[in-house]
Design a protein around this motif. Structure first.
Motif, short mmCIF file in Angstrom:
data_model
loop_
_atom_site.label_atom_id
_atom_site.label_comp_id
_atom_site.label_asym_id
_atom_site.label_seq_id
_atom_site.Cartn_x
_atom_site.Cartn_y
_atom_site.Cartn_z
N HIS A 85 0.84 -1.21 0.00
CA HIS A 85 0.00 0.00 0.00
C HIS A 85 0.88 1.25 0.00
N VAL A 86 0.52 2.20 -0.86
CA VAL A 86 1.34 3.41 -1.03
C VAL A 86 1.48 4.19 0.29
N LEU A 87 0.50 4.06 1.18
CA LEU A 87 0.61 4.79 2.45
C LEU A 87 1.62 4.11 3.39
N ASP A 88 1.66 2.78 3.37
CA ASP A 88 2.70 2.07 4.13
C ASP A 88 4.08 2.45 3.60
N LEU A 89 4.16 2.59 2.28
CA LEU A 89 5.42 2.99 1.65
C LEU A 89 5.81 4.39 2.11
N ALA A 90 4.84 5.29 2.15
CA ALA A 90 5.11 6.67 2.57
C ALA A 90 5.62 6.70 4.01
N GLU A 91 5.04 5.85 4.87
CA GLU A 91 5.50 5.80 6.27
C GLU A 91 6.97 5.39 6.32
N ALA A 92 7.37 4.46 5.44
CA ALA A 92 8.76 4.01 5.41
C ALA A 92 9.69 5.17 5.01
N HIS A 93 9.21 6.05 4.14
CA HIS A 93 10.04 7.20 3.74
C HIS A 93 10.29 8.12 4.93
N LEU A 94 9.24 8.33 5.71
CA LEU A 94 9.38 9.16 6.92
C LEU A 94 10.44 8.58 7.85
N LEU A 95 10.30 7.27 8.12
CA LEU A 95 11.24 6.60 9.04
C LEU A 95 12.66 6.62 8.48
N ALA A 96 12.78 6.42 7.16
CA ALA A 96 14.10 6.39 6.53
C ALA A 96 14.76 7.76 6.65
N MET A 97 13.99 8.81 6.43
CA MET A 97 14.55 10.17 6.51
C MET A 97 15.03 10.44 7.94
N GLU A 98 14.23 10.03 8.91
CA GLU A 98 14.59 10.29 10.31
C GLU A 98 15.79 9.46 10.76
N ASN A 99 15.95 8.25 10.18
CA ASN A 99 17.00 7.33 10.65
C ASN A 99 18.27 7.34 9.81
N ALA A 100 18.34 8.16 8.76
CA ALA A 100 19.52 8.18 7.89
C ALA A 100 20.76 8.58 8.71
N LYS A 101 21.86 7.85 8.48
CA LYS A 101 23.09 8.07 9.26
C LYS A 101 24.21 8.58 8.36
N PRO A 102 24.92 9.63 8.76
CA PRO A 102 26.00 10.18 7.94
C PRO A 102 27.05 9.12 7.61
N GLY A 103 27.49 9.08 6.37
CA GLY A 103 28.54 8.15 5.95
C GLY A 103 28.05 6.74 5.71
N ARG A 104 26.72 6.53 5.81
CA ARG A 104 26.18 5.18 5.63
C ARG A 104 25.14 5.18 4.50
N HIS A 105 25.17 4.15 3.68
CA HIS A 105 24.12 3.97 2.69
C HIS A 105 23.36 2.70 3.03
#
Ligand code: UFG
Length: 320
Positions: free
Chosen positions: A220-240
């Motif tokens: 579901h596109v809304l579940d996907l959107a939630e993952a984007h939020l979490l990914a943005m908040e959890n992104a770590k410098p120097g890590r992919h």
């Protein structure tokens, strides 16, 4: 956070932008409207119309915390007929964006990658460590960008996250799927229900699956959107970080059509047609890594509700 969403006038981009705004982030959408729709940009969001390769530099100079990069050419068939459009539109444009981020000190990047980077899987469910052997130019172009993100994370400390989507479906209120040239199964089947098409073609019924039609993992596109939020908040410098996003359940083409019949109450004529080039028999995601590392929890895995939301969107007159 102050964020840019590229492709924010498109399907996944508009839903994700809407959720980011609801979560309290400041969002600017960039989109060239080559496939998106200006009226899909969420209300109250600043909209910059233009080519990302040109717009990114001056815009990011204003100072942003991150970019959600959803803008892309995304038709598998077209990518085989016109590969330059994909190497230019996806790879070269994304490189310009990465350079603009580096030059302006923009730290976080969440990128719309795809299950098409894996190609024909050796094992399902597919995990992120599976071999990446794309069978089409679209998947290859997205994989090339994934590699570029890894090297920018290593060299410049970028906090990068690639989200490898499986089959995105459903809608979020007034935000949904409306491609000028529709190739995706669920919207096509719903167009038949709406009387906009005569019948749906099932591309092959002799695949090595239970009912002979291809199996896919619909998220579901809304579940996907939630993952984007979490990914943005959890992104770590120097890590992919790379995460697969799917519900983990596989549904066949026949099962999808049957569900659409139940949801819409329409007969929906279907016929068997030849296999489509480049289609793997089964694509199902393991999203364990996203669940564990991001705490992501898809809530709308039931195909009936995914189709129900897509049907509500289509019948609201926005599905054509
Ligand atoms: N299909 C039909 N008839 C149609 C359209 C599709 O039988 O008219 C079948 C396809 O052959 C496939 C399934 O329905 O087996 C789903 O097809 P889609 O075109 O909806 O989606 P794909 O699985 O081909 O691709 C989608 C995205 C890709 C992404 C992939 C990953 O478009 O970008 O999911 O799972 F990479």
């Amino acid at each position: 956070m102050k964020l840019v969403v590229t492709g924010g006038a498109g399907y996944v981009g508009s839903v994700s932008a809407a959720r980011l705004v609801e979560a309290g982030h400041e969002v600017v959408v960039v989109d060239d409207l080559s496939t998106g729709h200006a009226d899909a940009v969420p209300e109250g969001v600043r909209f910059v119309e233009g080519d990302i390769a040109e717009v990114a530099g001056p815009l990011l100079a204003e100072g942003f915390d991150g970019v959600l990069h959803c803008a892309a050419k995304s038709l598998v068939g077209e990518s085989m007929q016109d590969p330059a459009k994909y190497w230019q539109g996806n790879v070269v444009t994304s490189l310009r964006l990465l350079e603009a981020m580096r030059d302006n000190g923009t730290q976080r990047l969440v990128f719309s990658s795809t299950a098409a980077t894996y190609g024909e899987p050796e094992q399902v469910p597919i995990v992120e460590t599976a071999p990446t052997r794309p069978t089409n130019t679209y998947g290859a172009s997205k994989l090339a960008i994934d590699y570029a993100i890894t090297s920018f994370a290593t060299a410049h400390g970028l906090a990068g996250v690639s989200l490898r989507y499986f089959n995105v479906a459903g809608a979020y209120g007034k935000f949904g799927e409306r491609h000028t040239v529709e190739t995706h199964l669920i919207p096509i089947v719903l167009q038949v229900a709406l009387g906009q098409r005569e019948k749906v073609q099932m591309f092959g019924d002799d695949w090595p699956t239970e009912d002979g039609t291809c199996v896919r993992d619909y998220i579901h596109v809304l579940d996907l959107a939630e993952a984007h939020l979490l990914a943005m908040e959890n992104a770590k410098p120097g890590r992919h970080a790379i995460y697969n996003l799917g519900s983990g359940f596989g549904f066949s083409v026949k099962q999808v059509i049957d569900t659409c019949r139940q949801v819409t109450g329409h007969e929906i004529p279907a016929e068997v047609a030849p296999r489509r080039a480049g289609d793997p028999a089964v694509l199902v995601a393991s999203s364990e890594r996203a669940r564990q590392e991001l705490g992501w929890q898809p809530k709308r895995e039931d195909l009936t509700s995914i189709v129900g939301d897509a049907w509500a969107f289509a019948t609201a007159g926005r599905g054509d």
